[in-house]
Scaffold this motif. Structure first.
Motif, short mmCIF file in Angstrom:
data_model
loop_
_atom_site.label_atom_id
_atom_site.label_comp_id
_atom_site.label_asym_id
_atom_site.label_seq_id
_atom_site.Cartn_x
_atom_site.Cartn_y
_atom_site.Cartn_z
N GLU A 258 0.80 -1.22 0.00
CA GLU A 258 0.00 0.00 0.00
C GLU A 258 0.84 1.28 0.00
O GLU A 258 0.81 2.05 -0.96
CB GLU A 258 -0.96 -0.01 1.20
N VAL B 240 -3.97 7.06 1.79
CA VAL B 240 -4.45 5.74 2.20
C VAL B 240 -4.90 5.77 3.65
O VAL B 240 -4.23 6.36 4.51
CB VAL B 240 -3.34 4.68 2.03
N GLY C 271 -5.27 2.94 6.20
CA GLY C 271 -4.96 1.53 6.39
C GLY C 271 -5.33 1.06 7.78
O GLY C 271 -5.11 1.77 8.77
#
Length: 785
Positions: free
Chosen positions: A625, A634, A636
């Protein structure tokens, strides 16, 4: 002592002696007077006095019955002496286990009783009143006193083998019921008299505490060896004197079966639902259900008794299974089993066992189901058998039930006696369990209605996506759950010395890398297990404490933190190494990409339950990622598993550049722990293993953050525990608080949460006020939107 088993021939009865009943009444009065004197002087409470009184009443009834069967109208002068000894012996029951003044009184009463043992025999011979009843009464009084003394010494020293001194004679008599040749006449033997006297002397001296503990135990051991030798000699003599050595195996089997039935029914009734009360003292209880049940079954006619006993046994087994479920849930999740909502957790338990033990885990589940069904059948059959015996001895059963019911009322209602805190000796667990389950159903249904109402009203429902999380635009946000990371690890004296240095080291390393941190405390809805419930609580802003609530949440359209990030423009991903099957709920939470165990490219070995080490999990997340080119910001979610039970072993931290596909971990996978170690190992060992794995998890997580490139100023990490490891590690009453930290290089992000009152660094103070985990979503959205 054994030569006293021979009944001496009667030489007549003195006509001037009082009848048996008034004599026994006088003995009971003496017992009452002694008990009344013991209460203020020794601290013998209601429970002990009641136990002695019940013992005295039973002994008096048995003595009257024996006199009636023997045709004796009086006990005679010697019998009166023995009666006085018996009253003193029964009074000693109230002193068992006491120290100080209680021990002094016990030694004094016992010494007088043993001294009188040398009086009744000569009195009987001089007055010409030797009878078989008197001989038997004398012998039974001696045996009972030795048994009580042995129990006292065992209770005060903790060496329960000492009770063999008092129980060996009763075992010999019981054996005589199945081997008639053991009931033969024994010739007088001087050595037997010496050994019998030795038992009383050694036990009294040991109880008095005048010898060093080691010397006293050696003396008791020698006395026990001498007693075993004496019984052995008697057995040999009886064997040689008998032409036939019959053994009634069927009768012995029936007696053993009856004992097992009584143990099963009684064990289920007295089993406490609190794991902290499991132990010998927690099982010393008087269940009212057994008392009343025995009386009812004794009075019912045949077919009605059979049906009632079978139904009662099945119900009792069901309540026993619920108790066992309570013990498990209190041990691992800090709450009692919810008979409405928790059945769905059986599937999760199976997954855990299968993940920890493979095919053996499935076998354990099947075996548990077979045992559960077998318990219901066995308990029903045991109740039927005991009911038949109660009816066969109706008068004795009803009389004993009336006496024990009175004792139950005194011990429970008047004294509320407890040998273990929270566990009354006067037990009514069956009634309490039924009442609890009857209240639990509407309570659970009420909680479900409240959850439904909360799902229907959400202050963030309909919020414009561009208004959400605007203060975090362009930043990567990583929510990292550390398995079984509870507040006690930071502050409990047994654990803090291991964890605080790890946090101090991590703080220094993060500071050197340009990070700042703020830390607080959240109260999780669960304890000891159920990590996904904590995740759901943090993300949804609602307390999700059971699987039923989780199912209703994931069937709704409640806004979650990951979905808020997704709607506001973040790419969302979740890393769950332990997920081994489809996870449709991921879409509800807002995870666009799911990396389960098979998606992480791991080629190394598992580490106990954890499919892969935490350092590899975080490295894989970076690779999959954060290090992707041409990506947007992102959000996460990373679930770390190395600190999941069972807690060892863990590998060392490796150079991230050499981790690769994880095959490098192969040499470190020795010493795997099986799932049953969380039950079989002692708490100190479990705690040490847990702390080792937690150290590894925290070093992995904080080291991963510190090692991110220096130019990465757009990383915000939320690092928190999901729940406490449970009572197996933290002990009872550990609570449900977990640490939570926000870590970032951007001081502006930390400025946004100044109003939260969180502490700089990774270690919130012991008095930091906890927030409900269910309140975090709203605070976070409000701070950054």
């Amino acid at each position: 002592m054994l030569e006293r088993l021979m009944f001496r021939p009667s030489r007549g009865t003195a006509a001037t002696t009082a009848p048996v009943a008034p004599q026994v009444a006088a003995g009971v009065a003496l017992l009452a007077a002694v008990l009344a004197a013991l209460v203020p002087t020794t601290g013998a409470g209601v429970l002990r006095v009641t136990a002695a009184a019940v013992t005295g009443v039973v002994a008096a009834a048995l003595l009257l019955r024996a006199a009636r069967r023997a045709g004796e109208r009086t006990l005679g002068p010697a019998g009166v002496v023995t009666l006085a000894r018996g009253a003193l012996a029964v009074a000693v029951v109230a002193l068992v286990g006491l120290d100080g003044a209680g021990t002094v009184a016990l030694v004094a009463l016992t010494s007088v009783a043993l001294a009188l043992d040398g009086v009744d025999g000569p009195v009987a011979r001089r007055t010409g009143t030797v009878t078989a009843l008197g001989a038997r009464f004398d012998m039974e009084t001696d045996a009972f006193l030795l048994m009580v003394l042995s129990v006292h010494v065992a209770a005060t020293t903790g060496h329960w083998w000492v009770t063999a001194l008092g129980l060996l004679r009763y075992a010999f008599v019981a054996a005589g019921r199945f081997a008639p040749w053991l009931r033969g006449a024994l010739p007088p033997r001087y050595s037997a008299k010496v050994v019998a006297a030795l038992q009383g002397i050694v036990l009294v001296v040991t109880a008095a505490g005048v010898l060093p503990a080691v010397v006293a135990l050696i003396a008791v051991g020698v006395a026990l060896a001498a007693l075993v030798w004496s019984f052995g000699v008697s057995v040999v003599q009886l064997w040689r004197a008998s032409d036939r050595h019959a053994f009634h195996g069927r009768r012995a089997g029936a007696a053993l079966l009856t004992a097992l039935c009584a143990a099963l029914v009684g064990g289920v009734l007295v089993l406490p639902a609190d794991p902290a009360a499991l132990g010998p003292a927690g099982l010393l209880r008087l269940p009212i259900e057994a008392v009343l049940g025995a009386a009812v079954l004794a009075l019912l006619p045949g077919r009605a008794r059979w049906v009632a006993a079978a139904l009662a046994g099945a119900l009792l087994a069901a309540l026993g299974l619920l108790k066992l479920a309570d013990i498990g849930f209190l041990t691992f999740q800090g709450r009692r089993f919810d008979a409405v909502s928790d059945w769905s957790l059986l599937g999760n338990a199976h997954d855990f066992l299968r993940g920890a033990a493979g095919a053996a885990g499935t076998a354990v589940v099947v075996l548990a189901a077979v045992v559960a069904v077998g318990l219901v059948v066995a308990t029903a059959a045991a109740a039927v058998r005991l009911g038949r015996l109660a009816a066969r001895h109706r008068r004795a059963t009803v009389g004993a039930a009336a006496l024990l019911a009175a004792a139950w009322l005194v011990v429970g209602t008047v004294a509320d006696a407890r040998l273990v805190p929270g566990v009354p000796v006067a037990a009514a667990d069956g009634v309490a369990e039924v009442a609890h389950r009857a209240q639990q159903v509407p309570e659970t249904l009420r909680e479900r209605r409240e959850l439904t109402e909360s799902l229907a009203r959400d202050g963030w429902d309909g919020a414009p996506p561009d208004a959400l999380l605007s203060a975090l635009r362009g930043k990567d946000v990583v929510i990292t759950f550390v398995e079984s990371y509870g507040r006690n690890a930071q502050h409990a004296p047994e654990m803090a010395p291991r964890i605080r240095p790890v946090l101090a080291e991590a703080d220094a390393r993060l500071t050197a890398a340009g990070y700042g941190a703020r830390s607080g405390v959240l109260t999780a809805p669960i304890n000891g297990g159920g990590s996904w419930l904590a995740h759901a609580t943090l993300f949804s802003g609602l307390s999700i404490a059971d699987q039923g609530a989780h199912d209703r949440l994931t069937a709704s359209d409640r806004l979650t933190l990951p979905r808020a990030f997704r709607d506001a423009g973040w790419e969302t991903a979740v890393v769950t190494p332990a997920t081994t099957r489809e996870w449709p709920e991921a879409a509800f939470f807002g995870h666009q990409r799911v990396y389960a165990g098979d998606d992480l490219g791991y080629a190394g070995p598992p580490f106990s339950w954890s499919p892969m080490p935490d350092q590899y999990t975080l490295d894989a997340f970076s690779r999959l990622e954060l290090d992707r080119p041409d990506r947007g910001p992102v959000l996460g979610t990373v679930v770390l598993t190395s600190s999941h039970a069972p807690w060892s072993p863990v590998p060392p931290l490796l150079d991230p550049a050499g981790i690769g596909d994880g095959a490098v971990y192969g040499p470190y996978a020795g010493g795997q722990q099986s799932y049953d170690t969380i039950f079989s190992l002692d708490r100190a060992t479990l705690r040490a293993d847990y702390l080792t794995s937690l150290e590894y998890a925290l070093r992995s997580a904080t080291g991963w953050v510190a090692d991110r490139p220096e130019g990465d100023r757009d990383l915000v990490v939320l690092l928190l525990g999901d729940h406490e490891p449970g009572a197996t590690v933290s002990g009872p009453g550990a609570g449900s608080d977990v640490p939570v930290s926000v870590i970032t290089r951007d001081a502006g992000v930390l400025d946004r949460i100044d109003g939260w009152g969180w502490t700089p660094g990774l270690l919130p103070p012991p008095d930091a006020p906890p927030w409900p985990m269910a309140g975090f979503r709203d605070r976070f959205l409000a701070a950054f939107s």
